[in-house]
Scaffold this motif. Sequence first.
Motif, mmCIF file in Angstrom:
data_model
loop_
_atom_site.group_PDB
_atom_site.id
_atom_site.type_symbol
_atom_site.label_atom_id
_atom_site.label_comp_id
_atom_site.label_asym_id
_atom_site.label_seq_id
_atom_site.Cartn_x
_atom_site.Cartn_y
_atom_site.Cartn_z
ATOM 1 N N VAL A 1 -7.702 20.305 -2.773
ATOM 2 C CA VAL A 1 -8.866 21.306 -2.012
ATOM 3 C C VAL A 1 -8.803 22.742 -2.690
ATOM 4 N N VAL A 2 -7.583 23.071 -2.954
ATOM 5 C CA VAL A 2 -7.692 24.635 -3.652
ATOM 6 C C VAL A 2 -8.158 24.561 -5.158
ATOM 7 N N LEU A 3 -7.999 23.372 -5.766
ATOM 8 C CA LEU A 3 -8.343 23.367 -7.042
ATOM 9 C C LEU A 3 -9.919 23.226 -6.939
ATOM 10 N N TRP A 4 -10.352 22.298 -5.876
ATOM 11 C CA TRP A 4 -11.898 22.261 -6.039
ATOM 12 C C TRP A 4 -12.589 23.446 -5.626
ATOM 13 N N VAL A 5 -11.942 24.364 -4.701
ATOM 14 C CA VAL A 5 -12.418 25.593 -4.322
ATOM 15 C C VAL A 5 -12.462 26.749 -5.559
ATOM 16 N N PHE A 6 -11.429 26.575 -6.269
ATOM 17 C CA PHE A 6 -11.202 27.449 -7.594
ATOM 18 C C PHE A 6 -12.262 27.094 -8.451
ATOM 19 N N LEU A 7 -12.594 25.499 -8.813
ATOM 20 C CA LEU A 7 -13.519 25.356 -9.967
ATOM 21 C C LEU A 7 -15.071 25.542 -9.397
ATOM 22 N N ARG A 8 -15.280 25.477 -8.088
ATOM 23 C CA ARG A 8 -16.700 25.290 -7.569
ATOM 24 C C ARG A 8 -17.065 26.672 -7.086
ATOM 25 N N ARG A 9 -16.119 27.687 -6.505
ATOM 26 C CA ARG A 9 -16.600 28.822 -5.907
ATOM 27 C C ARG A 9 -16.136 30.028 -6.350
ATOM 28 N N THR A 10 -15.427 30.104 -7.584
ATOM 29 C CA THR A 10 -14.978 31.294 -8.209
ATOM 30 C C THR A 10 -15.573 31.339 -9.681
ATOM 31 N N LEU B 1 0.742 -1.158 -0.058
ATOM 32 C CA LEU B 1 0.020 0.124 0.074
ATOM 33 C C LEU B 1 0.986 1.305 -0.047
ATOM 34 N N GLU B 2 1.910 1.231 0.660
ATOM 35 C CA GLU B 2 2.794 2.173 0.726
ATOM 36 C C GLU B 2 3.528 2.433 -0.632
ATOM 37 N N ASP B 3 3.692 1.600 -1.551
ATOM 38 C CA ASP B 3 4.204 1.568 -2.937
ATOM 39 C C ASP B 3 3.179 2.165 -3.668
ATOM 40 N N THR B 4 1.831 1.830 -3.621
ATOM 41 C CA THR B 4 0.905 2.185 -4.343
ATOM 42 C C THR B 4 0.570 3.750 -4.058
ATOM 43 N N ILE B 5 0.590 4.220 -2.784
ATOM 44 C CA ILE B 5 0.503 5.594 -2.573
ATOM 45 C C ILE B 5 1.710 6.457 -3.264
ATOM 46 N N ILE B 6 2.866 5.865 -3.091
ATOM 47 C CA ILE B 6 3.810 6.590 -3.706
ATOM 48 C C ILE B 6 3.752 6.857 -5.231
ATOM 49 N N LYS B 7 3.539 5.734 -5.817
ATOM 50 C CA LYS B 7 2.918 5.808 -7.399
ATOM 51 C C LYS B 7 1.958 6.646 -7.627
ATOM 52 N N GLY B 8 1.024 6.649 -6.605
ATOM 53 C CA GLY B 8 -0.223 7.153 -6.990
ATOM 54 C C GLY B 8 -0.024 8.790 -7.002
ATOM 55 N N MET B 9 0.569 9.170 -6.278
ATOM 56 C CA MET B 9 0.714 10.814 -5.750
ATOM 57 C C MET B 9 1.087 11.371 -7.413
ATOM 58 N N PRO B 10 2.299 11.153 -8.216
ATOM 59 C CA PRO B 10 2.488 11.864 -9.311
ATOM 60 C C PRO B 10 1.273 11.666 -10.328
ATOM 61 N N ILE B 11 0.700 10.484 -10.489
ATOM 62 C CA ILE B 11 -0.501 10.197 -11.045
ATOM 63 C C ILE B 11 -1.649 11.124 -10.624
ATOM 64 N N PHE B 12 -1.733 11.437 -9.551
ATOM 65 C CA PHE B 12 -2.918 12.127 -9.206
ATOM 66 C C PHE B 12 -2.734 13.513 -9.687
ATOM 67 N N LEU B 13 -1.426 14.010 -9.502
ATOM 68 C CA LEU B 13 -1.263 15.535 -9.724
ATOM 69 C C LEU B 13 -1.211 15.786 -11.217
ATOM 70 N N ILE C 1 1.018 17.788 -0.195
ATOM 71 C CA ILE C 1 0.900 18.790 -1.331
ATOM 72 C C ILE C 1 -0.094 18.235 -2.019
ATOM 73 N N CYS C 2 -0.622 16.860 -2.256
ATOM 74 C CA CYS C 2 -1.551 16.310 -3.010
ATOM 75 C C CYS C 2 -2.661 16.869 -2.599
ATOM 76 N N ILE C 3 -2.920 16.821 -1.277
ATOM 77 C CA ILE C 3 -4.493 17.022 -0.305
ATOM 78 C C ILE C 3 -4.470 18.615 -0.709
ATOM 79 N N ALA C 4 -3.620 19.277 -0.514
ATOM 80 C CA ALA C 4 -3.708 20.950 -0.345
ATOM 81 C C ALA C 4 -4.177 21.078 -1.920
ATOM 82 N N VAL C 5 -3.623 20.589 -2.969
ATOM 83 C CA VAL C 5 -3.716 21.064 -4.240
ATOM 84 C C VAL C 5 -5.298 20.693 -4.726
#
Length: 357
Positions: free
Chosen positions: A210-219, A61-73, A204-208
């Motif tokens: 959240v900010v992107l969700w606010v930007f797309l939904r509330r601006t 699961l650690e490996d999966t999360i580590i590889k998932g972060m660049p894919i997510f961004l 960083i992934c979590i913060a990005v």
Amino acid sequence: MLGFKAVRRREPLAWGTLPVFLAALTLCLAVSELLLVSQGKPLFSGLFLLWDGGFAHFYSLEDTIIKGMPIFLCSLGVAVSFRMQIWNIGAEGQFAMGAIGATWAALTFPGLPSWALIPLMMLCAAVTGGIWALGPAILRVRYGVNEIIVTLMGNYIAILVLDYLVYGPWKDPVSFGFPMTEQFSPAATIGTIPGTRIHWGIAICIAVSVVLWVFLRRTRLGYELKASGEGVKPALYAHMPYAGLVMLVMALCGILAGWAGCLEASATVGRLQPSMMVGYGYTAVVVAWLARLRISSIAFYSFLLAGLRVGVENLQLELQVPAAFGGILEGALLLTVLAGQFFERYRIVPNKRGNGA
């Protein structure tokens, strides 16, 4: 002769999303298992190794999360551009340029403290990734050049630039001939969460997100971005800055993919080397489509496809499966899920006229 035709449903199936996904995933895994059996592998061994390698243990699961972060961004960036129907396929190249920018900062200012160097690396990654994405945006806006072709070609150029640097001016003199830069200093390395191998890039992934969700939904700008996806003429009729919005979404995609490259170079590899380029940017396109451009769904599919990648590595070690099997698995999942999503909005009915119209 009785024919069939597709009829759009008045309302999408309210209960259809989860069953369709589960059915599509089951079909994808069944096809993959048949491919393994056809190569003489034991029945169900592939599925077990896939699960065991990607999801069954805390280490996997650690490996999966580590590889998932660049894919997510990368997927977040691709999804933003896709919302405007700007088909940016260049996240792979923007990922590479972000890694190059971060590496430049790490090698140029190794004596800086961590609190200054890591933000500088993130800034340089954002600049190089964003500028690389702006090139196709300018060509699209100014000359009407197809962004699919330009961004796809840009991927190969960016990877060749990376190769030139690690084979040439940035090559580590004590690497025994292997193409790589010097190891980053401890100040240039993003640390891990205590007790785990998961690095702080997850914050960083979590913060990005959240900010992107606010930007797309509330601006207002986020609303204009979404509305402009309906087409150029409606956007211009509503006096929306269409050209500026195209530049914005492409730059955002380049910045996010660049940050993904920075995290990979700093936290995962600890240097710049060609083996970093494993197709995260291309996987991001698959994730964005599977998630229907929704941020929460992007997180889920990034984790799923990262786990499948880790599981395929386990298959390669245990069953000597070709590396291309991972690409087959991703493609099969995309096709089956998209085909299943079709039936959420359409139903097949007999065509009484029999002409297939």
